[in-house]
Design an enzyme around this catalytic site. Structure first.
Site, PDB file in Angstrom:
ATOM      1  N   HIS A  17      35.983  69.066  27.559  1.00 31.58           N
ATOM      2  CA  HIS A  17      35.081  70.165  27.183  1.00 31.58           C
ATOM      3  C   HIS A  17      35.885  71.449  26.971  1.00 31.58           C
ATOM      4  O   HIS A  17      35.689  72.189  26.024  1.00 31.58           O
ATOM      5  CB  HIS A  17      34.047  70.427  28.289  1.00 31.58           C
ATOM      6  CG  HIS A  17      32.903  69.460  28.305  1.00 31.58           C
ATOM      7  ND1 HIS A  17      33.045  68.142  28.628  1.00 31.58           N
ATOM      8  CD2 HIS A  17      31.581  69.640  28.036  1.00 31.58           C
ATOM      9  CE1 HIS A  17      31.873  67.540  28.571  1.00 31.58           C
ATOM     10  NE2 HIS A  17      30.957  68.440  28.206  1.00 31.58           N
ATOM     11  N   ASP A  60     -16.552  68.523  23.926  1.00 29.34           N
ATOM     12  CA  ASP A  60     -16.388  67.105  23.608  1.00 29.34           C
ATOM     13  C   ASP A  60     -16.460  66.859  22.107  1.00 29.34           C
ATOM     14  O   ASP A  60     -15.865  65.913  21.598  1.00 29.34           O
ATOM     15  CB  ASP A  60     -17.500  66.282  24.283  1.00 29.34           C
ATOM     16  CG  ASP A  60     -17.132  65.901  25.699  1.00 29.34           C
ATOM     17  OD1 ASP A  60     -15.954  66.045  26.063  1.00 29.34           O
ATOM     18  OD2 ASP A  60     -18.025  65.457  26.446  1.00 29.34           O
ATOM     19  N   GLU A  90      34.294  72.505  36.483  1.00 30.07           N
ATOM     20  CA  GLU A  90      33.532  71.252  36.630  1.00 30.07           C
ATOM     21  C   GLU A  90      34.438  70.036  36.482  1.00 30.07           C
ATOM     22  O   GLU A  90      33.976  68.898  36.556  1.00 30.07           O
ATOM     23  CB  GLU A  90      32.394  71.191  35.599  1.00 30.07           C
ATOM     24  CG  GLU A  90      31.241  72.112  35.947  1.00 30.07           C
ATOM     25  CD  GLU A  90      29.977  71.850  35.138  1.00 30.07           C
ATOM     26  OE1 GLU A  90      30.026  71.077  34.154  1.00 30.07           O
ATOM     27  OE2 GLU A  90      28.942  72.438  35.487  1.00 30.07           O
ATOM     28  N   HIS A 116     -20.392  58.491  30.983  1.00 26.88           N
ATOM     29  CA  HIS A 116     -19.193  57.952  30.331  1.00 26.88           C
ATOM     30  C   HIS A 116     -18.839  56.570  30.854  1.00 26.88           C
ATOM     31  O   HIS A 116     -18.541  55.661  30.097  1.00 26.88           O
ATOM     32  CB  HIS A 116     -17.994  58.869  30.582  1.00 26.88           C
ATOM     33  CG  HIS A 116     -17.656  59.715  29.404  1.00 26.88           C
ATOM     34  ND1 HIS A 116     -17.349  59.177  28.185  1.00 26.88           N
ATOM     35  CD2 HIS A 116     -17.558  61.051  29.266  1.00 26.88           C
ATOM     36  CE1 HIS A 116     -17.092  60.162  27.342  1.00 26.88           C
ATOM     37  NE2 HIS A 116     -17.219  61.313  27.973  1.00 26.88           N
ATOM     38  N   GLN A 136     -21.246  63.680  31.901  1.00 27.35           N
ATOM     39  CA  GLN A 136     -19.973  63.020  32.217  1.00 27.35           C
ATOM     40  C   GLN A 136     -20.201  61.739  32.990  1.00 27.35           C
ATOM     41  O   GLN A 136     -19.458  60.775  32.857  1.00 27.35           O
ATOM     42  CB  GLN A 136     -19.048  63.967  32.982  1.00 27.35           C
ATOM     43  CG  GLN A 136     -18.513  65.074  32.111  1.00 27.35           C
ATOM     44  CD  GLN A 136     -17.957  64.563  30.786  1.00 27.35           C
ATOM     45  OE1 GLN A 136     -16.915  63.942  30.746  1.00 27.35           O
ATOM     46  NE2 GLN A 136     -18.669  64.801  29.698  1.00 27.35           N
ATOM     47  N   TYR A 161      -5.040  56.026  20.367  1.00 31.05           N
ATOM     48  CA  TYR A 161      -5.944  55.043  20.961  1.00 31.05           C
ATOM     49  C   TYR A 161      -7.350  55.627  20.974  1.00 31.05           C
ATOM     50  O   TYR A 161      -7.576  56.712  21.540  1.00 31.05           O
ATOM     51  CB  TYR A 161      -5.522  54.671  22.397  1.00 31.05           C
ATOM     52  CG  TYR A 161      -6.435  53.581  22.902  1.00 31.05           C
ATOM     53  CD1 TYR A 161      -6.204  52.262  22.548  1.00 31.05           C
ATOM     54  CD2 TYR A 161      -7.578  53.876  23.639  1.00 31.05           C
ATOM     55  CE1 TYR A 161      -7.084  51.252  22.942  1.00 31.05           C
ATOM     56  CE2 TYR A 161      -8.459  52.875  24.027  1.00 31.05           C
ATOM     57  CZ  TYR A 161      -8.200  51.570  23.675  1.00 31.05           C
ATOM     58  OH  TYR A 161      -9.075  50.567  24.039  1.00 31.05           O
ATOM     59  N   SER A 215     -13.509  59.951  32.867  1.00 32.02           N
ATOM     60  CA  SER A 215     -13.879  61.369  32.769  1.00 32.02           C
ATOM     61  C   SER A 215     -14.371  61.969  34.085  1.00 32.02           C
ATOM     62  O   SER A 215     -14.945  61.266  34.917  1.00 32.02           O
ATOM     63  CB  SER A 215     -14.978  61.535  31.736  1.00 32.02           C
ATOM     64  OG  SER A 215     -14.402  61.485  30.484  1.00 32.02           O
ATOM     65  N   GLN A 249      -3.636  45.379  25.332  1.00 30.17           N
ATOM     66  CA  GLN A 249      -2.947  44.755  24.186  1.00 30.17           C
ATOM     67  C   GLN A 249      -2.691  45.764  23.056  1.00 30.17           C
ATOM     68  O   GLN A 249      -1.688  45.659  22.353  1.00 30.17           O
ATOM     69  CB  GLN A 249      -3.676  43.486  23.710  1.00 30.17           C
ATOM     70  CG  GLN A 249      -5.143  43.596  23.329  1.00 30.17           C
ATOM     71  CD  GLN A 249      -6.097  43.585  24.526  1.00 30.17           C
ATOM     72  OE1 GLN A 249      -5.698  43.783  25.663  1.00 30.17           O
ATOM     73  NE2 GLN A 249      -7.368  43.371  24.270  1.00 30.17           N
ATOM     74  N   GLU A 270     -10.726  67.599  35.297  1.00 31.12           N
ATOM     75  CA  GLU A 270     -10.502  67.503  33.844  1.00 31.12           C
ATOM     76  C   GLU A 270     -11.327  68.585  33.136  1.00 31.12           C
ATOM     77  O   GLU A 270     -10.815  69.340  32.328  1.00 31.12           O
ATOM     78  CB  GLU A 270     -10.934  66.102  33.379  1.00 31.12           C
ATOM     79  CG  GLU A 270     -10.803  65.911  31.881  1.00 31.12           C
ATOM     80  CD  GLU A 270     -11.570  64.714  31.357  1.00 31.12           C
ATOM     81  OE1 GLU A 270     -12.368  64.109  32.103  1.00 31.12           O
ATOM     82  OE2 GLU A 270     -11.383  64.386  30.178  1.00 31.12           O
ATOM     83  N   HIS A 271     -12.618  68.629  33.457  1.00 33.59           N
ATOM     84  CA  HIS A 271     -13.500  69.671  32.903  1.00 33.59           C
ATOM     85  C   HIS A 271     -14.010  70.540  34.045  1.00 33.59           C
ATOM     86  O   HIS A 271     -14.419  70.014  35.077  1.00 33.59           O
ATOM     87  CB  HIS A 271     -14.735  69.054  32.229  1.00 33.59           C
ATOM     88  CG  HIS A 271     -14.432  68.056  31.168  1.00 33.59           C
ATOM     89  ND1 HIS A 271     -14.522  66.706  31.376  1.00 33.59           N
ATOM     90  CD2 HIS A 271     -14.031  68.222  29.882  1.00 33.59           C
ATOM     91  CE1 HIS A 271     -14.203  66.068  30.264  1.00 33.59           C
ATOM     92  NE2 HIS A 271     -13.896  66.967  29.344  1.00 33.59           N
ATOM     93  N   ASN A 276     -10.087  53.669  29.407  1.00 38.38           N
ATOM     94  CA  ASN A 276     -10.450  53.300  30.781  1.00 38.38           C
ATOM     95  C   ASN A 276      -9.177  53.096  31.610  1.00 38.38           C
ATOM     96  O   ASN A 276      -8.068  53.370  31.153  1.00 38.38           O
ATOM     97  CB  ASN A 276     -11.370  52.074  30.782  1.00 38.38           C
ATOM     98  CG  ASN A 276     -10.704  50.857  30.160  1.00 38.38           C
ATOM     99  OD1 ASN A 276      -9.484  50.797  30.043  1.00 38.38           O
ATOM    100  ND2 ASN A 276     -11.499  49.890  29.773  1.00 38.38           N
TER     101      ASN A 276
END
Ligand code: NAD
Length: 427
Positions: free
Chosen positions: A415, A356, A410, A258, A255, A124, A233, A186, A322-323, A209
């Site tokens: 088995h 980045d 068991e 963004h 950032q 994506y 971000s 979608q 994140e950063h 997003n």
């Protein structure tokens, strides 16, 4: 910007809250789009592209003519920059290949682990407010190194129904041919369920997003894996008077621009430095073309003063940015002790923008505190680890009796039988 001085431990949870909507807010829309895409395929994709992107598509697949056109519209300077970034990202990700691990755990019992590519992956590429062609490098390069056979790329169209030429140029450079101008929920639905035109994939990668992030999280209920929740971000900078206030302000703004839902935080052990950064932000923000977006993000952002580095570290690890940029006289203390961060940038000359675009590390990283349990995108994400074993006659004699005992304990007789029959045949 909100300035906070010596926040008490009990205030931190509220203080470090992200400005994002919760899954519940968006879940209803996602489930509706998913149900329609399952039922109506391309028709539902087209319907929601018109609703959310304001464009009614005739053909959602990018044609070779559109790619040729895009190649002519990207300047040579930008192509050269993309090639430089390509080379560094490829070097760093190719180096992440690991050797097959082989161990003889007991005499005659050979076990090994090998990595195999995920055959079908979906990428994506965000394009709502900025065409993030750099994200193609971050996802398609490791997918290709891993050996993924089918790479599907979705990115939203603009209102005229076209995709930014740099996105198409970069996709072509990375050898991606199945490109669809579909974005948001979608797109995630298309790659999760498959339609007449969009192939179904096994794993979906890429940031986006909140709509994209929630759709990816809900897609995991439908037999698809995702890289991680990589939403709006964030950046946390830890800086003291040894840092350059103008540099730090520029990093925070990088950032903030963004999205309105991005969040930036500065923690400092110097009140004077914090004030200098605030002034720098005020003057630099005025000159930004995406000033309005950055201003909204800055409203969600915080300057936090703490007395000592131990308290700062606690807050950083609680937030799990994140950063994480660190510019202090004690950089090693933070680098050695940080437990939760997507990607770390050290020193005055390591802007977050380098990661980045072009230093080589991946920019698709966990947000919203998910750095506590997720890694950023890397080569392993495009592969599965498979284990193999081969046991000789001697090997089954060595470990068979233990297996029989454990299976019996068991209550799993079949088995036990699978071993007993073989041991009996071997006498
Ligand atoms: P995007 O491609 O993620 O989203 C655009 C799509 O959102 C549109 O195509 C539309 O279909 C959908 N949408 C918009 N409004 C909607 C609504 N009301 N209801 C349903 N769907 C709607 O592009 P963007 O909006 O520019 O966002 C990119 C995001 O990616 C930013 O938040 C940025 O911070 C983030 N990002 C994260 C990372 C990371 O590694 N975590 C890296 C780069 C970018």
């Amino acid at each position: 910007m909100n300035k906070i001085y010596n926040p008490a431990a009990s205030e931190r949870l509220e203080l470090l809250k992200r400005p994002t909507s919760t899954v519940n807010d968006i879940e209803e829309t996602v489930n509706k789009v998913f149900a329609e895409v399952i039922q109506d395929g391309d028709a539902a994709i087209e319907k929601y592209t018109e609703i959310f992107d304001g464009f009614k598509p005739e053909n959602i697949r990018i044609s070779s003519m559109e790619i040729d056109d895009a190649r002519n519209r990207v300047s040579q300077e930008l192509k050269d920059a993309i090639h430089l970034a390509y080379a560094n990202i490829e070097k760093f990700h190719a180096a992440q290949k690991t050797e097959k691990v082989t161990v003889e755990t007991a005499e005659g019992v050979q076990c090994w682990q090998e990595k195999r590519p995920i055959q079908k992956v979906g990428l994506y590429i965000p394009g709502g407010t900025a065409p993030l062609f750099s994200t193609i490098l971050m996802l398609a390069i490791p997918a290709t190194i891993a050996g993924c056979k089918e790479i599907v790329l979705c990115t939203p169209p603009n209102k005229e129904g076209s995709v930014h030429p740099a996105i198409l140029y970069t996709a072509h450079l990375c050898g991606v041919t199945k490109i669809f101008k579909v974005g948001g929920i979608q797109a995630i639905a298309g790659m999760t369920f498959g339609t007449q035109t969009i192939p179904k994939v096994y794993k979906i990668f890429g940031p986006g997003n909140q709509f994209v992030t929630v759709a990816k999280q809900l897609a995991t209920k439908h037999n698809v894996a995702i890289d991680m929740p990589a939403g709006p971000s964030e950046l946390l900078v830890m800086a003291d008077e040894s840092a350059n206030a103008a540099f730090v302000a520029s990093d925070l703004l990088s950032q903030a621009e963004h999205g309105a839902d991005s969040q930036v935080i500065l923690i400092s052990t110097s009140e004077k430095f914090m004030d200098e950064v605030e002034k720098e932000i005020e003057s630099q923000i005025k000159l930004l073309p995406r000033k309005e977006i950055a201003e909204k993000a800055i409203e969600n952002s915080k300057l936090i003063f703490v007395e000592d580095k131990e308290t700062a570290l606690e807050i950083i690890n609680e937030y799990g940015p994140e950063h994480f940029i660190v510019c202090t006289t004690s950089n090693n203390f933070y680098v050695d002790n940080v437990e939760n961060a997507g990607s770390v940038f050290i020193g005055n000359y390591t802007p977050e923008s380098a990661g980045d675009y072009a230093s080589g590390t991946n920019h698709t990283l966990p947000t919203n505190g998910y750095a506590k349990q997720y890694s950023g995108v890397n080569l392993d994400g495009f592969m599965k680890s498979m284990t193999f074993q081969k046991i000789s006659e001697e090997g089954i004699k060595n470990i068979g009796p233990a297996i029989e005992l454990m299976a019996e304990a068991e209550g799993l007789q079949a088995h036990k039988n699978a071993v007993s029959l073989r041991l009996k045949e071997l006498g």
